[in-house]
Write a protein that holds these residues in place. Structure first.
Motif, PDB file in Angstrom:
ATOM      1  N   ALA A 182     -10.510  -6.939  14.884  1.00  0.00           N
ATOM      2  CA  ALA A 182      -9.567  -7.348  13.839  1.00  0.00           C
ATOM      3  C   ALA A 182      -8.125  -7.075  14.231  1.00  0.00           C
ATOM      4  N   ILE A 183      -7.914  -6.105  15.127  1.00  0.00           N
ATOM      5  CA  ILE A 183      -6.554  -5.752  15.544  1.00  0.00           C
ATOM      6  C   ILE A 183      -5.987  -6.808  16.485  1.00  0.00           C
ATOM      7  N   THR A 184      -6.772  -7.203  17.477  1.00  0.00           N
ATOM      8  CA  THR A 184      -6.277  -8.123  18.508  1.00  0.00           C
ATOM      9  C   THR A 184      -6.853  -9.521  18.381  1.00  0.00           C
ATOM     10  N   GLY A 185      -7.885  -9.670  17.532  1.00  0.00           N
ATOM     11  CA  GLY A 185      -8.644 -10.907  17.540  1.00  0.00           C
ATOM     12  C   GLY A 185      -9.713 -10.838  18.615  1.00  0.00           C
ATOM     13  N   PRO A 186     -10.780 -11.589  18.479  1.00  0.00           N
ATOM     14  CA  PRO A 186     -11.845 -11.550  19.491  1.00  0.00           C
ATOM     15  C   PRO A 186     -11.365 -12.134  20.818  1.00  0.00           C
ATOM     16  N   TYR A 187     -11.890 -11.593  21.898  1.00  0.00           N
ATOM     17  CA  TYR A 187     -11.603 -12.115  23.231  1.00  0.00           C
ATOM     18  C   TYR A 187     -12.687 -13.123  23.606  1.00  0.00           C
ATOM     19  N   PHE A 188     -12.286 -14.302  24.045  1.00  0.00           N
ATOM     20  CA  PHE A 188     -13.264 -15.309  24.438  1.00  0.00           C
ATOM     21  C   PHE A 188     -12.599 -16.285  25.399  1.00  0.00           C
ATOM     22  N   SER A 189     -13.448 -17.049  26.063  1.00  0.00           N
ATOM     23  CA  SER A 189     -12.972 -18.043  27.015  1.00  0.00           C
ATOM     24  C   SER A 189     -12.881 -19.400  26.346  1.00  0.00           C
ATOM     25  N   THR A 190     -11.829 -20.133  26.645  1.00  0.00           N
ATOM     26  CA  THR A 190     -11.713 -21.503  26.151  1.00  0.00           C
ATOM     27  C   THR A 190     -12.087 -22.515  27.227  1.00  0.00           C
ATOM     28  N   CYS A 191     -12.643 -22.016  28.349  1.00  0.00           N
ATOM     29  CA  CYS A 191     -13.043 -22.942  29.411  1.00  0.00           C
ATOM     30  C   CYS A 191     -14.470 -22.696  29.899  1.00  0.00           C
ATOM     31  N   ASN A 192     -15.072 -21.578  29.501  1.00  0.00           N
ATOM     32  CA  ASN A 192     -16.464 -21.334  29.864  1.00  0.00           C
ATOM     33  C   ASN A 192     -17.367 -22.207  28.991  1.00  0.00           C
ATOM     34  N   ILE A 193     -18.333 -22.860  29.598  1.00  0.00           N
ATOM     35  CA  ILE A 193     -19.150 -23.844  28.882  1.00  0.00           C
ATOM     36  C   ILE A 193     -20.421 -23.220  28.307  1.00  0.00           C
ATOM     37  N   SER A 194     -21.121 -22.411  29.112  1.00  0.00           N
ATOM     38  CA  SER A 194     -22.456 -21.962  28.711  1.00  0.00           C
ATOM     39  C   SER A 194     -22.468 -20.590  28.055  1.00  0.00           C
TER      40      SER A 194
END
Length: 1002
Positions: A436-448
């Motif tokens: 909630a502090i930073t927002g979730p970390y995720f990839s916007t280019c990883n497909i699977s």
């Protein structure tokens, strides 16, 4: 209209692809049978004892005569004996078989097997999904397996990875993990036999059940037709939304986790078939073409990822050829394909929005393959029959990706160069308050978001078997030999070559008080090999008519299993594992109306070849932790990470395969189980029969892996000192890991293990016995059940059903682990370390205490029929998985298993030491709710158009959507804080849906 479902009480002396006709007549009489549809005929002379037998008959409708009267009609079903007597004393074994449209299936007094047989005609009349598992679930003692493993069934308390599947006598089980099987186009099914226990020495390699399918075949009369099935999205109800359910996380409890209101899809299947005679009375064919297409959308609107659109295409076919060479020799050929391709498009979306934004790419999954089966049957004499089968199958398991610009991304199996095109996998495992502090970390280019199976993954099977039957007076002998060789090309690597996993260190366990530190772990993982399992077995069995009314069954089976790694080296070889089988059948009144039966047997299961890919072959697995301050918003990778200095290989440093002899205990026994069944079956009148059987199964040995290398060091005389680590008597350090010192090894839990080890990495192997008590407790699993079943049939109504009261208890489910959805058959985390086994004895995931099943149909008129299918079942037990120890002063973290232990905290912040942790032994956190499902259908066959048929099936009419599985991990793996996803529903009952069918036959 005759129907063909029967519940056969309790080992049968019939083939797994055919049936038999038996009975009595005057000695010296000639008995003749004929199949009018194919012109097949046989005649035999009744022996001096007044008994006759026609073995190994293709299923179908026959006429039989003794030459002195009107021929009688008799149905032959797979794996059963139909009894017809002529003249003589009408009180001998198997006296009467009455054939009619409103007569209950006769009791097979020659069998001591627990079997349910369902014909295509019956399956078509009741509302049931058109797949192998759904039909198998109609049988007593079967329950649906966990949703994590797909559409699979658990038989008699065993895991879903312990069953065997056959088509026309050929084993189509996908042995790689035992979690798939070859499937014929369902329209080509003639009969399905479900063996839930007590099966004879002919069958092996199963601790659960056996599903045996017989395909349709041609006849002298030409037939053709087609149908279309359609399940529209507009008549399918929405899946329930999910909400955070852990009351110990007040900030998130009750808030929306996943909005499924826009998810949905449709399915359509078209079939076309033709059958007939190429040469009348000699050569027949049946051909079927089938094409299915499905579309499913999942929006994942509350997350920034998980937005997918899936299109599935399944072009399948079946060909069955039958050649009646002459009255004494038959040749059959079966070929079918079950290829399937899933195209999964992935998108981004704004959190809280259903609108799709950037297209990430496509994941393509290819599965299935081609199967070819050739079978010969020779009636060499009146008393001796021989059959031979040869089969070959291929099954694909490949995966690849397509980026938005069309670049093909795949893993080629080369572990020395694991990095692939594309973005790395990103996992944000930090607690919700940190995200909630930073927002979730995720990839916007990883497909699977996961690993990719290597592009050439697949399996090949070559099977050969020889079976004989010999009638010697009162003894019916059956014996045979089979070879089943299986090769798998397998391996996987992470998309982008590696994974970043974010977590939070929280020294005092109290969230959001300023002492937390976010860290990230980089993990490399790749593996690949071509591995094999070679199996052969021989068996012999005798059904002895001690008296006219009493049959004693005695059988034995000897199985040999050999597992071979990617270097071609054998790492497990179990020879001639003996499986005795005993049973009896007592025709109490001598008229086939009341049978008492019982049996006892031992059944063994081989080690799956999947174990060899990582455990015994070449693989690369390493981890390193980093500090970071920034994260790339596109790739989700940390910017300029700084190593925390704890890099380690979890396999040999260069990825070379382990030395084969070090991978498994030298005294390894197969996984095996003892089973006992006692029951009776009573025909009350021509229209109704019922039965009861009690079942007890006891797992005597399991195979799993143990990863506690310290036990091996202790047994070799090494001692531990915090200042010097592990040293031997000379102060020398062990060299691990190396090809001769694997972390994890195969063993029988609870048994002393004899391990070979290269302690110093110098190529010298030492052998030592590690006490079983040091490694783990003994693997335990028992299943006890009482089954009540009935079969009722009247002029217009038929109904079958069962009620089962069952308990499944132990410390291991078996091949897989439903608690956490782990599908690593034979290498679950259950016995990796002895600490993981504490408080694990209790009620197991497949424990469904109560199951009520009722189904049937009613002919309203000669044009209209209605059907129903009801299932009522109690829920599965629940667990609470937490962190083993969170004492901040000790810094003790003995095993990297996170929330995998049968204990969890009792405060909102999570307990910070073992003294405030509550233990929750297996199955003591309550149960999921009871479920009930009612399915209905209506069939219209108009008189004005012969061959035309319309049908509507409505599944889950009341739209009951009870929870069928939840997330049972209660604490965050790193911090020990309560996890907001604990008790979050992982699956529901399927919502209400409608299936339409139109069919035309001519």
């Amino acid at each position: 209209m005759a129907l063909g479902l029967c519940f056969v009480g309790g080992v049968n002396a019939q083939s797994n692809v055919s049936g038999a006709i038996v009975g009595s007549a005057n000695p010296g009489d000639t008995i003749t049978i004929a199949n009018p549809a194919t012109g097949f005929t046989r005649s035999i002379t009744v022996g001096a004892d007044g008994n006759y037998r026609f073995p190994a008959l293709p299923t179908g409708q026959y006429t039989i005569t003794d030459g002195s009267g009107t021929p009688r009609n008799v149905a032959v079903q797979v794996g059963t004996a139909s009894t017809v007597n002529f003249g003589g004393d009408a009180t001998t074994l198997g006296t009467v078989t009455v054939v009619g449209t409103n007569v209950v299936n006769p009791i097979d007094v020659s069998s001591v097997e627990s079997t349910t047989i369902l014909t295509a005609e019956q399956i078509n009349r009741i509302p049931v999904a058109r797949d192998t598992t759904s039909v198998a679930l109609l049988a007593p003692g079967t329950v649906r397996g966990d949703a994590a493993f797909g559409n699979l069934a658990s038989f008699g308390g065993a895991s879903v990875a312990e069953n065997q599947y056959y088509v026309n006598g050929f084993n189509v089980t996908n042995t790689f993990r035992n979690l798939r099987f070859g499937s014929i186009p369902f329209e080509g099914l003639a009969e399905q036999q479900v063996k839930t226990g007590g099966y004879g020495a002919e069958f092996g390699r199963s601790l659960g059940g056996v599903v045996n399918q017989i395909t349709k075949r041609g006849s002298n009369e030409f037939h053709a037709g087609g149908n279309v099935y359609f399940e529209p999205e507009s008549l399918t109800e929405d899946v329930k939304n999910t909400y955070y359910s852990n009351p110990l996380t007040p900030d998130s409890f009750g808030t929306l986790r996943s909005d499924n209101s826009h998810d949905g899809g449709w399915k359509a299947t078209a079939n076309a078939w033709a059958s007939g005679a190429l040469i009348k009375d000699k050569l027949f064919f049946y051909g079927l073409l089938s094409y299915s297409k499905m579309q499913n959308d999942a929006f994942g609107s509350t997350l920034a990822t998980g937005n997918t659109s899936t299109e599935t295409k399944s072009p399948t076919w079946l060909l069955k050829m039958d050649w009646n060479i002459n009255d004494n020799n038959i040749l059959e050929f079966t070929a079918f394909s079950d290829k399937r391709t899933d195209y999964i498009d992935s998108y981004l979306n704004e959190p809280g929005s259903f609108e799709r934004t950037d297209y990430l790419g496509q994941r393509v999954l290819e599965s299935g393959g081609d199967n070819y089966i050739l079978k010969y049957t020779g009636y060499l004499t009146d008393t001796f029959t021989l059959s031979a089968l040869a089969g070959h199958s291929e099954f694909a398991r490949s995966v690849y990706l397509l980026s938005p610009d069309g670049t093909k991304i795949f893993y080629n199996g080369d572990i020395s160069a694991p990095a692939q095109p594309g973005c790395p996998v990103v996992v944000d495992a930090r607690p919700g308050y940190r995200q909630a502090i930073t927002g979730p970390y995720f990839s916007t280019c990883n497909i699977s978001g996961t690993t990719l199976d290597r592009i050439d993954s697949g399996d090949t099977r070559d099977q050969y078997r020889l079976d004989a039957e010999w009638q010697l007076g009162d003894h019916l002998l059956r014996f045979g030999y089979d070879v089943d060789n299986y090769e798998s090309v397998a391996g996987e690597g992470l998309e982008g070559g590696y994974q970043w996993r974010y977590s939070t260190r929280n020294p005092d366990g109290i969230p959001n008080n300023g002492d937390e530190q976010d860290i990230v772990r980089q993990q490399f993982f790749s593996q690949g090999a071509t591995v094999e399992v070679k199996q052969h077995a021989y068996y012999i069995e005798d059904s002895w008519h001690i008296t006219d009314n009493f049959i004693a069954y005695l059988g034995g089976r000897w199985d040999t299993f050999e597992n071979i790694n990617g270097n071609g080296d054998t790492y497990v070889h179990i020879k001639d594992q003996f499986g005795p089988r005993l049973g009896f059948s007592w025709d109490v009144f001598g008229d086939s109306t009341f049978k008492v039966f019982g049996n006892a047997g031992r059944y063994a299961l081989p080690l799956t070849p999947s174990v060899a890919v990582r455990g015994a072959s070449a693989s690369l697995f390493s981890r390193e932790d980093f500090n970071f301050t920034q994260v790339d918003p596109e790739t989700g990778s940390p910017i300029d990470p700084v190593s925390r200095g704890n890099f380690r290989y979890l396999n040999a440093e260069t990825g070379e395969p382990h030395i084969a002899s070090t991978v498994a205990s030298k005294n390894l026994k197969p996984m095996y189980q003892d089973e006992y069944i006692l029951g009776f079956q009573k025909q009350l009148n021509d229209n109704f029969s019922l039965g009861v059987r009690g079942i007890y199964r006891d797992l005597k040995a399991a195979i799993d892996d143990n990863c506690d290398y310290t036990a091996v060091l202790e047994a070799n005389g090494f001692t531990y000192d915090p200042a010097t680590w592990w040293t031997d008597a000379n102060g020398e350090y062990p060299n691990l890991p190396n090809p001769g010192f694997p972390y994890c090894r195969m063993f029988n839990p609870g048994e002393d293990a004899i391990f070979e080890t290269d302690l110093y990495g110098d190529g010298n192997l030492t052998t030592v016995t590690v006490p079983g008590a040091r490694l783990s407790p003994k693997a335990k699993r028992t299943y006890s059940a009482l089954e009540f079943f009935f079969d009722g049939r009247w002029d217009k109504l038929f109904m079958q059903g069962s009620y089962t009261y069952a308990k499944s208890k132990g410390n291991t489910e078996g091949g897989v682990k439903s608690d956490i959805g782990q599908d690593d058959t034979n290498v679950t985390q259950d016995f990796d370390y002895i600490e993981l086994t504490v408080d694990t004895y209790g009620y197991l995931p497949n424990d469904r205490r109560h199951s009520l099943k009722l189904f049937g149909s009613y002919d309203i008129t000669d044009q209209w029929t209605v059907g129903a299918n009801l299932l009522v079942q109690s829920g599965r037990p629940l667990n609470c998985f937490g962190v083993l120890d969170r004492d901040p002063t000790a810094g003790y973290n003995p095993h990297p298993y996170g929330s995998s232990f049968m204990r969890c905290g009792t405060t909102g912040a999570g307990a910070i030491d073992d003294a405030t942790v509550q233990r929750f032994p297996r199955g003591t956190k309550g149960r999921l709710p009871w479920t009930s499902q009612l399915d209905l259908n209506v069939v219209y066959q108009p008189n004005w158009a012969e061959g035309l048929q319309f049908k509507v099936d409505v599944f889950n009419v009341l739209n009951s959507q009870k929870v069928t599985s939840v997330i049972e991990t209660a604490e965050d793996a790193a911090s020990g804080s309560p996890s907001p996803t604990y008790l979050l529903p992982a699956s529901f009952q399927q919502p209400r849906s409608v299936r339409f069918m139109v069919q035309y036959d001519f």
